[in-house]
Design a protein around this motif. Structure first.
Motif, PDB file in Angstrom:
ATOM      1  N   LYS A  62      27.425   2.123 -54.741  1.00  0.00           N
ATOM      2  CA  LYS A  62      28.512   3.058 -54.438  1.00  0.00           C
ATOM      3  C   LYS A  62      29.724   2.790 -55.316  1.00  0.00           C
ATOM      4  N   LYS A  63      30.057   1.519 -55.502  1.00  0.00           N
ATOM      5  CA  LYS A  63      31.210   1.172 -56.341  1.00  0.00           C
ATOM      6  C   LYS A  63      30.977   1.618 -57.778  1.00  0.00           C
ATOM      7  N   CYS A  64      29.761   1.398 -58.281  1.00  0.00           N
ATOM      8  CA  CYS A  64      29.421   1.822 -59.642  1.00  0.00           C
ATOM      9  C   CYS A  64      29.551   3.333 -59.779  1.00  0.00           C
ATOM     10  N   ALA A  65      29.012   4.070 -58.809  1.00  0.00           N
ATOM     11  CA  ALA A  65      29.069   5.533 -58.863  1.00  0.00           C
ATOM     12  C   ALA A  65      30.509   6.025 -58.790  1.00  0.00           C
ATOM     13  N   PHE A 124      27.752   3.502 -47.224  1.00  0.00           N
ATOM     14  CA  PHE A 124      27.456   3.281 -48.642  1.00  0.00           C
ATOM     15  C   PHE A 124      27.333   4.587 -49.429  1.00  0.00           C
ATOM     16  N   TYR A 125      27.691   5.693 -48.817  1.00  0.00           N
ATOM     17  CA  TYR A 125      27.555   7.000 -49.455  1.00  0.00           C
ATOM     18  C   TYR A 125      28.873   7.748 -49.337  1.00  0.00           C
ATOM     19  N   SER A 126      29.333   8.306 -50.442  1.00  0.00           N
ATOM     20  CA  SER A 126      30.576   9.083 -50.405  1.00  0.00           C
ATOM     21  C   SER A 126      30.346  10.452 -49.780  1.00  0.00           C
ATOM     22  N   GLU A 127      29.118  10.943 -49.827  1.00  0.00           N
ATOM     23  CA  GLU A 127      28.798  12.250 -49.264  1.00  0.00           C
ATOM     24  C   GLU A 127      28.582  12.147 -47.754  1.00  0.00           C
ATOM     25  N   LYS A 128      28.673  13.267 -47.097  1.00  0.00           N
ATOM     26  CA  LYS A 128      28.201  13.365 -45.728  1.00  0.00           C
ATOM     27  C   LYS A 128      26.683  13.581 -45.777  1.00  0.00           C
ATOM     28  N   ILE A 129      25.984  12.964 -44.848  1.00  0.00           N
ATOM     29  CA  ILE A 129      24.522  12.977 -44.889  1.00  0.00           C
ATOM     30  C   ILE A 129      23.980  14.129 -44.047  1.00  0.00           C
ATOM     31  N   VAL A 130      23.049  14.868 -44.642  1.00  0.00           N
ATOM     32  CA  VAL A 130      22.314  15.903 -43.908  1.00  0.00           C
ATOM     33  C   VAL A 130      20.937  15.322 -43.597  1.00  0.00           C
ATOM     34  N   TYR A 131      20.652  15.146 -42.302  1.00  0.00           N
ATOM     35  CA  TYR A 131      19.400  14.530 -41.880  1.00  0.00           C
ATOM     36  C   TYR A 131      18.364  15.609 -41.595  1.00  0.00           C
ATOM     37  N   LEU A 132      17.322  15.663 -42.440  1.00  0.00           N
ATOM     38  CA  LEU A 132      16.218  16.595 -42.222  1.00  0.00           C
ATOM     39  C   LEU A 132      15.192  15.974 -41.284  1.00  0.00           C
ATOM     40  N   PRO A 133      14.454  16.783 -40.565  1.00  0.00           N
ATOM     41  CA  PRO A 133      13.323  16.252 -39.787  1.00  0.00           C
ATOM     42  C   PRO A 133      12.244  15.739 -40.738  1.00  0.00           C
ATOM     43  N   GLY A 134      11.502  14.723 -40.303  1.00  0.00           N
ATOM     44  CA  GLY A 134      10.445  14.186 -41.150  1.00  0.00           C
ATOM     45  C   GLY A 134      11.030  13.539 -42.376  1.00  0.00           C
ATOM     46  N   SER A 135      10.502  13.905 -43.550  1.00  0.00           N
ATOM     47  CA  SER A 135      10.984  13.339 -44.808  1.00  0.00           C
ATOM     48  C   SER A 135      11.861  14.344 -45.540  1.00  0.00           C
ATOM     49  N   TYR A 136      12.808  13.800 -46.299  1.00  0.00           N
ATOM     50  CA  TYR A 136      13.672  14.650 -47.126  1.00  0.00           C
ATOM     51  C   TYR A 136      12.891  15.307 -48.257  1.00  0.00           C
ATOM     52  N   GLN A 137      11.753  14.714 -48.632  1.00  0.00           N
ATOM     53  CA  GLN A 137      11.054  15.109 -49.851  1.00  0.00           C
ATOM     54  C   GLN A 137      10.176  16.326 -49.623  1.00  0.00           C
ATOM     55  N   PRO A 138      10.370  17.410 -50.403  1.00  0.00           N
ATOM     56  CA  PRO A 138       9.453  18.554 -50.327  1.00  0.00           C
ATOM     57  C   PRO A 138       8.184  18.250 -51.117  1.00  0.00           C
ATOM     58  N   ASN A 139       7.129  18.903 -50.786  1.00  0.00           N
ATOM     59  CA  ASN A 139       5.884  18.684 -51.515  1.00  0.00           C
ATOM     60  C   ASN A 139       5.054  19.956 -51.542  1.00  0.00           C
ATOM     61  N   SER A 140       4.231  20.070 -52.555  1.00  0.00           N
ATOM     62  CA  SER A 140       3.313  21.209 -52.624  1.00  0.00           C
ATOM     63  C   SER A 140       2.119  20.960 -51.711  1.00  0.00           C
ATOM     64  N   ARG A 141       1.384  22.017 -51.467  1.00  0.00           N
ATOM     65  CA  ARG A 141       0.194  21.897 -50.623  1.00  0.00           C
ATOM     66  C   ARG A 141      -0.864  21.058 -51.352  1.00  0.00           C
ATOM     67  N   PRO A 142      -1.650  20.310 -50.612  1.00  0.00           N
ATOM     68  CA  PRO A 142      -2.780  19.603 -51.241  1.00  0.00           C
ATOM     69  C   PRO A 142      -3.757  20.621 -51.837  1.00  0.00           C
ATOM     70  N   SER A 143      -4.284  20.319 -52.984  1.00  0.00           N
ATOM     71  CA  SER A 143      -5.257  21.214 -53.615  1.00  0.00           C
ATOM     72  C   SER A 143      -6.514  20.420 -53.940  1.00  0.00           C
ATOM     73  N   GLU A 144      -7.606  21.101 -53.939  1.00  0.00           N
ATOM     74  CA  GLU A 144      -8.883  20.449 -54.207  1.00  0.00           C
ATOM     75  C   GLU A 144      -9.010  20.179 -55.702  1.00  0.00           C
ATOM     76  N   ILE A 145      -9.175  18.918 -56.052  1.00  0.00           N
ATOM     77  CA  ILE A 145      -9.371  18.540 -57.454  1.00  0.00           C
ATOM     78  C   ILE A 145     -10.734  17.894 -57.557  1.00  0.00           C
ATOM     79  N   PRO A 146     -11.658  18.533 -58.236  1.00  0.00           N
ATOM     80  CA  PRO A 146     -13.021  17.988 -58.300  1.00  0.00           C
ATOM     81  C   PRO A 146     -13.052  16.629 -58.991  1.00  0.00           C
ATOM     82  N   ARG A 147     -13.965  15.803 -58.567  1.00  0.00           N
ATOM     83  CA  ARG A 147     -14.157  14.520 -59.252  1.00  0.00           C
ATOM     84  C   ARG A 147     -14.850  14.768 -60.587  1.00  0.00           C
TER      85      ARG A 147
END
Length: 816
Positions: free
Chosen positions: A399-402, A561-584
């Motif tokens: 935080k100090k560095c930022a 340790f954060y200058s911003e106000k925190i927005v707490y999402l349910p689950g994880s903050y990270q978005p992800n694409s749908r799983p797709s079938e990748i053949p071996r």
């Protein structure tokens, strides 16, 4: 008879000198001396002519002869003093002027000249006292007021200097040199508004005034108005096509606008005029590097180093280009040379820190990290936040560095007020990034962007990265209602354009990562500004309102340790694409992996691997002989270093197996051949973690205290796989060993992971879009109601983790 002829010749020569016919005047004075060799006036005027011809050394001999013939004439000593000063013989000049004043203490010209000599001798206070004596006897002497202003500039008394110049202009309005001197005083006074005003006043009557044009152009450029600055630099060059400063500064502005071909032309023109200009060479090299002409860039840097062997920037730029060409060993040699020449060379120390990690050359890592830490703590140097966010697990230090770094960006004076009426029924959100092409950020976010609700929201993409026209870039363009390329714009131009869109919310997907444009946010492109996804930490800035996270990433006690106000999402903050079938398509054998041994793996960028993490991995291998470690390291120097490090720790280096760079789908297909992903600390896997999990590869992590050190725990918590989250490195090591020796337990883990992939929200981009929209709506509502930003809770803390889980100090990094 001859004396009379001499006097006539002196009068004739004086007239010719006044007309600027110096050679003819000199001939007349020589003839006068030939007619009357004892005529002191003739020798004195001959000295004047020689001075005007730029030959003060010869003029001194004439003045000496005049003084020999008429030693009590004060003006002869005065003139001799001027000639000595022009030669740089300041002590001798002062002695001559002192003799003039000894003969005639009231000689104003000698006083004025003596003051000028004292100024040249860096004795401005004495010079000022002398010039004040002149003005006390002759208060309307315009040249003396001008000189007084110059003395006051030397004394850094700029406001008083401006008053003196104003008086000089009042007495003699047409003196352009006085106007230029006044401008210097205004510039030094530090008031940009006053400097700009002074420039415009001068240009109103003298449109070709070079100093005013250059100064005003620099002001415009510093304000982010690069295109306007170009106009004024061009006006200078119209009057003086070979003006080196204007060409150089114009080149810098053009390079900032990514008009590299035009910038190259400017720097080459400078070098035509001054082929030893090392700064032009350095910037020419940088422009060549930007347009992918490394050979030309190296030639420029090498030439600069030959001309000035101690120029640290030449070595640093050379090293940076070698890094981009993946010549890491040569890169670190050049950048360490830059550091040896100048310990303060911008970015050199943190680049060396990163390279020691990239190459697995850890012996200097503690020294570099300690020095960077000291700079941050003492504010003795500017340290970019990203290497600290990824190399330490100290959120207070981060935080100090930022905050130190954020201070370099000027904050907008005019904040957004509370809107009286909404401009639209929909909330308008702008996403800002360089990474709207095949990039880790887009791997995560693209499908959530495509799933956004356009009935309630209007989304605008602002792109300032490269245009690849790959399928990812094309999908990103269509994911937004409006997609705007601001890559070629200055910050000022991009800011003005973004403001015209009347955004409600601006989302920064870059933070302090490569290509960031913090000036846009420091000036406030929107009334609500959000730090999300691209940078794993705080911006430390007053102009960033919110940081989107979750309860695992930032437990409530860590909000400090954060200058911003925190927005707490349910689950994880990270978005992800749908799983797709990748053949071996491949087998373990295709990747050099054994068929019948346990395969630990880590596909993180290797700079995330601290020496302590590597030591833990080696202990894991030592405790499980029937295993190998599969790492993504595609640099041969780093591979050799890691083999040596393994051997030093008693592990056969052949048990390290290295993967090379691969396309995203190829990478996803191959990682299924691993048995367990070993996470890094203090910087976790982020996109690589979700890649592993989506392909059914369990991931073991040990969370730290900072954002970057808790990402993998966030994902595992969302998948209800908290058994893969270790409390500390000792438990991390124990779990890694025991899992490898428990095939039934691993099979149960993998089955649970497969189930959670299908049934949790982590890989549901529609759910991610709805969560982000709920966050945007709450932020917007607060602003509409005139409320300041505050923490926003869209969920309660998850129950599986105890409150202190992963928050105690750990030893994964070298601590202060």
């Amino acid at each position: 008879m001859e004396q009379a002829r001499a006097m006539n010749l002196i009068a004739q020569g004086t007239s010719l000198l006044a007309q600027g016919r110096i050679v003819d005047a000199l001939r007349a004075f020589d003839e006068a001396i030939a007619a009357d060799p004892e005529n002191a006036e003739a020798f004195a005027h001959r000295g004047d002519a020689l001075t005007d011809l730029g030959q003060p050394d010869l003029s001194i001999a004439s003045y000496d002869r005049a003084i020999e013939l008429a030693p009590r004439r004060p003006e002869f000593h005065d003139y001799r003093g001027i000639a000595c000063a022009r030669l740089g013989h300041l002590d001798e000049a002062l002695a001559s002027l002192d003799r003039a004043l000894a003969i005639d203490p009231a000689n104003l010209n000698a006083m004025n000249n003596r003051a000028n000599v004292l100024k040249l001798m860096k004795r401005p206070q004495e010079a000022l006292e002398q010039i004040d004596q002149v003005l006390s006897k002759m208060p309307e002497f315009a040249a003396a007021h001008n000189n007084r202003g110059n003395m006051l500039i030397e004394l850094e008394r700029y406001e008083e200097a401006i008053v003196s110049f104003d008086r000089a202009i009042e007495l003699a309005p047409d003196q352009s040199d006085v106007t230029a001197n006044r401008l210097i005083a205004v510039i030094r006074s530090g008031s940009t508004e006053e400097v700009a005003k002074a420039c415009l006043e001068i240009l109103a009557t003298q449109p070709d005034h070079i100093t005013a044009l250059l100064t005003f152009a620099e002001i415009l450029n510093n304000q982010g108005r690069g295109s306007d600055a170009i106009e004024y630099f061009t006006r200078v060059l119209k009057s003086q096509p070979d003006h080196i400063d204007a060409l150089f500064e114009l080149g810098l502005v053009l390079a900032a606008q990514r008009r590299f071909d035009d910038a190259i032309h400017c720097f080459q023109r400078v070098l035509t005029l001054d082929n030893k200009n090392v700064h032009a060479l350095i910037n020419l090299g940088a422009a060549f590097a930007e347009i992918r002409k490394p050979s030309e860039a190296f030639a420029c840097y090498d030439r600069a180093i030959v001309l000035e062997p101690t120029i640290s920037t030449g070595y640093y730029n050379r090293g940076w280009l070698l890094w981009e060409l993946r010549e890491f060993e040569q890169a670190i040699e050049n950048i360490e040379q830059a550091l040896s020449l100048n310990r303060e060379e911008p970015q050199a120390l943190e680049t060396c820190l990163n390279l020691t990690l990239q190459l697995g050359r850890w012996e200097k890592f503690p020294t570099y990290l300690a020095e960077l830490t000291q700079r941050i703590e003492t504010r003795s140097g500017l340290v970019p936040p990203f290497p600290i966010a990824t190399s330490t697990d100290d959120p207070a230090l981060q935080k100090k560095c930022a905050a130190n770094y954020a201070a370099i960006f000027p904050i907008a004076e005019n904040e957004f007020g509370r809107p009286l009426t909404p401009h639209s029924e929909r909330i308008r959100v702008g996403y800002f990034s360089t990474d709207f092409y095949e990039h880790a950020t887009l791997y995560l976010l693209l499908e959530a962007l495509e799933a956004h609700d356009r009935d309630r929201f209007e989304f605008v993409g602002f792109s300032f990265g490269r245009t690849t026209n790959d399928a990812w870039h094309q999908r990103a363009q269509t994911a937004f209602e409006h997609f705007i390329d601001i890559r070629g714009m200055t910050d000022g131009e991009a800011f003005q354009l973004a403001r015209k869109w009347n955004l409600d919310i601006a989302v920064d997907l870059k933070g302090y990562t490569a290509g960031f444009r913090c000036n846009l946010f420091a000036n406030r492109v929107a009334p609500v500004q959000v730090n999300y996804l691209g940078y794993p930490g705080t911006m430390g800035a007053k102009w960033m309102d919110y940081l989107i996270a979750d309860h695992t990433l930032i437990p409530e006690p860590s909000q400090q340790f954060y200058s911003e106000k925190i927005v707490y999402l349910p689950g994880s903050y990270q978005p992800n694409s749908r799983p797709s079938e990748i053949p071996r398509r491949t087998t373990r054998h295709d990747h050099g992996l054994p068929d019948n041994r346990f395969v630990y793996s880590c596909f993180n960028n290797f700079y995330k691997t601290s020496p302590e993490t590597f030591s833990v991995w080696m202990r894991i291998l030592a405790k499980n002989e029937d295993s190998v470690l599969w790492l993504w390291v595609d640099n041969e120097t780093a591979r050799q270093n890691l083999r040596q490090e393994a051997a030093r720790r008693g592990v056969n280096s052949e048990r390290l197996i290295f993967a090379s760079r691969a396309g995203h789908s190829e990478h996803l297909e191959r990682i299924r051949h691993a048995d367990l992903f070993l996470d890094t600390l203090p910087c976790n896997a982020h996109t690589t973690a979700s890649d592993a999990l989506r392909m059914g590869l369990p991931l073991l992590t040990c969370p730290g205290r900072s954002f970057a050190a808790r990402v993998a725990a966030s994902l595992l918590t969302a998948l209800n796989l908290t058994e893969l989250i270790a409390h500390d490195l000792e438990e991390y090591e124990q779990k890694a060993v025991s899992l490898a020796k428990n095939p039934a337990g691993m099979a149960t883990l993998k089955a649970k992971l497969e189930y959670q992939i299908e049934h949790s929200s982590l890989f549901d981009p529609v759910d991610a879009a709805r969560k982000l929209e709920a966050a945007f709506a709450r932020m917007h509502e607060r602003h509409q109601n005139g409320l300041p930003p505050d923490h926003i809770y869209l969920s309660e803390p998850p129950s599986p983790l105890p409150p202190n889980y992963g928050t105690k100090p750990i030893s994964a990094t070298i601590r202060r």
